[in-house]
Design an enzyme around this catalytic site. Structure first.
Site, PDB file in Angstrom:
ATOM      1  CG  ASP A  15      -2.063  -0.957   1.135  1.00 34.00           C
ATOM      2  OD1 ASP A  15      -2.405  -1.366   0.009  1.00 34.00           O
ATOM      3  OD2 ASP A  15      -2.610  -1.326   2.199  1.00 34.00           O
ATOM      4  NE  ARG A  95      -1.486   2.896  13.589  1.00 33.72           N
ATOM      5  CZ  ARG A  95      -0.759   1.784  13.569  1.00 33.72           C
ATOM      6  NH1 ARG A  95       0.402   1.747  14.199  1.00 33.72           N
ATOM      7  NH2 ARG A  95      -1.153   0.713  12.929  1.00 33.72           N
ATOM      8  CG  ASP A 124      -4.467   1.999  13.199  1.00 36.33           C
ATOM      9  OD1 ASP A 124      -4.545   2.249  14.418  1.00 36.33           O
ATOM     10  OD2 ASP A 124      -4.065   0.912  12.748  1.00 36.33           O
ATOM     11  CB  SER A 176      -4.161  -7.504   8.190  1.00 31.95           C
ATOM     12  OG  SER A 176      -3.803  -6.246   8.709  1.00 31.95           O
TER      13      SER A 176
HETATM   14  N1  ARG Z   1      -7.951  -3.168  16.531  1.00 32.82           N
HETATM   15  C1  ARG Z   1      -6.688  -2.691  16.942  1.00 32.82           C
HETATM   16  C2  ARG Z   1      -6.708  -1.204  17.205  1.00 32.82           C
HETATM   17  O1  ARG Z   1      -7.536  -0.538  16.664  1.00 32.82           O
HETATM   18  C3  ARG Z   1      -5.594  -3.103  16.032  1.00 32.82           C
HETATM   19  C4  ARG Z   1      -5.509  -2.491  14.678  1.00 32.82           C
HETATM   20  C5  ARG Z   1      -4.550  -3.278  13.904  1.00 32.82           C
HETATM   21  N2  ARG Z   1      -4.176  -2.747  12.678  1.00 32.82           N
HETATM   22  C6  ARG Z   1      -3.762  -3.519  11.659  1.00 32.82           C
HETATM   23  N3  ARG Z   1      -3.270  -2.931  10.636  1.00 32.82           N
HETATM   24  N4  ARG Z   1      -3.847  -4.831  11.683  1.00 32.82           N
HETATM   25  O2  ARG Z   1      -5.938  -0.691  17.964  1.00 32.82           O
END
Ligand code: ARG
Length: 409
Positions: A15, A95, A124, A176
């Site tokens: 990506d 993040r 995110d 993922s």
């Molecule tokens: N659900 C989790 C969060 O919002 C993890 C997100 C994971 N991201 C990923 N690219 N797999 O903090």
């Protein structure tokens, strides 16, 4: 001269590699990439060259692991922050730091835009953009994944090939995965069926309980003001300490989490996590608080930790309320110093001892032996007054009942 200058939060995956070229063309922009190392085990070497080959003029790869633990993960540990009481928030805590560093790079480079590779249905994107907005309201956020023309991975690969963007021909990973030193999140594939037990190949850092040793392993963790400082008597810096606990927990099947989680964007998602160090430290820290925090402080803290966790999960790290709660939390930690001994056994964490120079546990009050100093006679008066409202209710209601009867007559 390009019209725009964009700093891209870059992982080197498909990506973000495609994004570099796509942004360059669609925004008439010079592209600079930024990759934050949060202690992921994934190889970060060669990223600069890869970014360059995708069309970036400059790239930054910065090691933020220590800052991540000390300024984000440990403050949340002090709070006891777990989203929906289960998830230690490795992604959520990473993040804001990535966003902050992205802004710093953008400032240094005089960029007018920043871009990230988050999808349009996750948390995110919110965390990135709200944090960037809070720190640098003038910077324009771009989220190509929400708007670009590619409908599938294959279409992105075709675009990459047509534009000579190097994409590693990795074998298709069904999951993922988002990883850092505080934990790994694993999604997609078979995990999208909430009734399917996660296959062993989903886990990267922990063995299964079946494969864990038949002997328990003890681990002693020492804290100073709510911060872990040593493991098994050995003082360690934050990064070594968390790495060590990831190893110890991982080999004992500790730190696996399988949950259905409520995302900010309104979706319930199935999330599988591994966070051996995070889970061990949360357990140990909680136990140390049990012996060092005064009762009403402990109970009040528990009331606000849910709000605090939600703020972090929902992208509001850089907010006045998160900071105000943090100040309260930090104050509560002044005496959270001492040691906790845990027994790890096939995925279980069993507390087996705790001690603190500030322990509020007073043996002379607690004991049932002749050494007892508790004034038993004082309890009589205490109970009389403590129970008074409930006696009163009964008495008053009885009287009302009797008067009603005589009234009817
Ligand atoms: N659900 C989790 C969060 O919002 C993890 C997100 C994971 N991201 C990923 N690219 N797999 O903090």
């Amino acid at each position: 001269m390009s019209k725009n200058k964009i700093v891209v939060a870059y992982s080197g995956g498909l990506d973000t590699s495609v994004m570099v070229k796509w942004l360059k063309d669609n925004y008439d922009a010079e592209i600079i990439t930024f990759t934050g190392n949060l202690g992921q085990t994934k190889e970060l070497v060669g990223l600069e060259e890869k970014a360059h080959n995708s069309g970036a003029t400059k790239s930054y790869v910065l090691d933020l692991t220590k800052e991540y633990l000390e300024e984000y993960a440990f403050p949340a540990l002090k709070a006891g922050a777990m989203y929906e009481e289960a998830y230690p928030m490795a992604c959520s805590l990473g993040r804001p730091l990535l966003a902050k560093t992205l802004v710093e790079v953008a400032r240094k480079e005089g960029a007018n835009m920043v871009a990230h590779g988050c999808t349009g249905k996750g948390n995110d994107q919110v965390r990135f953009e709200v944090a960037v907005g809070a720190l640098a309201p003038d910077l324009i956020n771009i989220a190509p994944l929400r708007t670009w023309e590619f409908k599938s991975r294959e279409e992105e690969i075709d675009y990459a090939k047509a534009n000579n963007i190097p994409v590693a021909a990795t074998k298709d990973n069904p999951y993922s995965i988002d990883e850092n030193i505080w934990g790994t999140a694993i999604e997609c594939g078979i995990l999208e069926d909430p009734m399917a037990e996660p296959p062993e190949d989903a886990f990267q850092h922990t063995v299964s309980p079946e494969d864990a040793p038949d002997q328990p392993e003890y681990v002693i963790i020492e804290f100073e003001k709510g911060i872990p400082v040593s493991v098994n008597g050995k003082e360690m810096d934050s990064v070594s300490l968390v790495k060590e606990l990831n190893k110890i927990g991982g080999r004992n099947a500790v730190g696996r989490i399988d949950m259905i989680e409520n995302r900010l964007v309104g979706i319930k998602s199935r999330e599988v996590y591994e966070a051996p160090a995070g889970i061990i430290l949360h357990n140990a820290h909680k136990e140390l608080e049990r012996i060092t925090l005064e009762k009403s402080v402990a109970h009040y803290k528990a009331l606000i930790v849910q709000e605090y966790s939600n703020l972090i999960y929902n992208g509001l790290w850089f907010s006045p309320l998160r900071e105000a709660i943090q100040a309260f939390v930090d104050k509560t930690q002044e005496k959270v110093t001492g040691m906790v001994k845990l027994k790890l056994y096939k995925g279980n964490i069993i507390v087996s001892g705790r001690t603190s120079p500030y322990s509020l546990y007073d043996p002379e009050l607690a004991t049932y032996t002749a050494a007892d100093q508790f004034d038993h006679t004082a309890s009589e008066g205490f109970i009389k007054i403590y129970g008074l409202p409930y006696k009163t209710i009964n008495r008053v209601m009885q009287k009302a009942e009797d008067e009603k009867k005589s009234f009817v007559l």
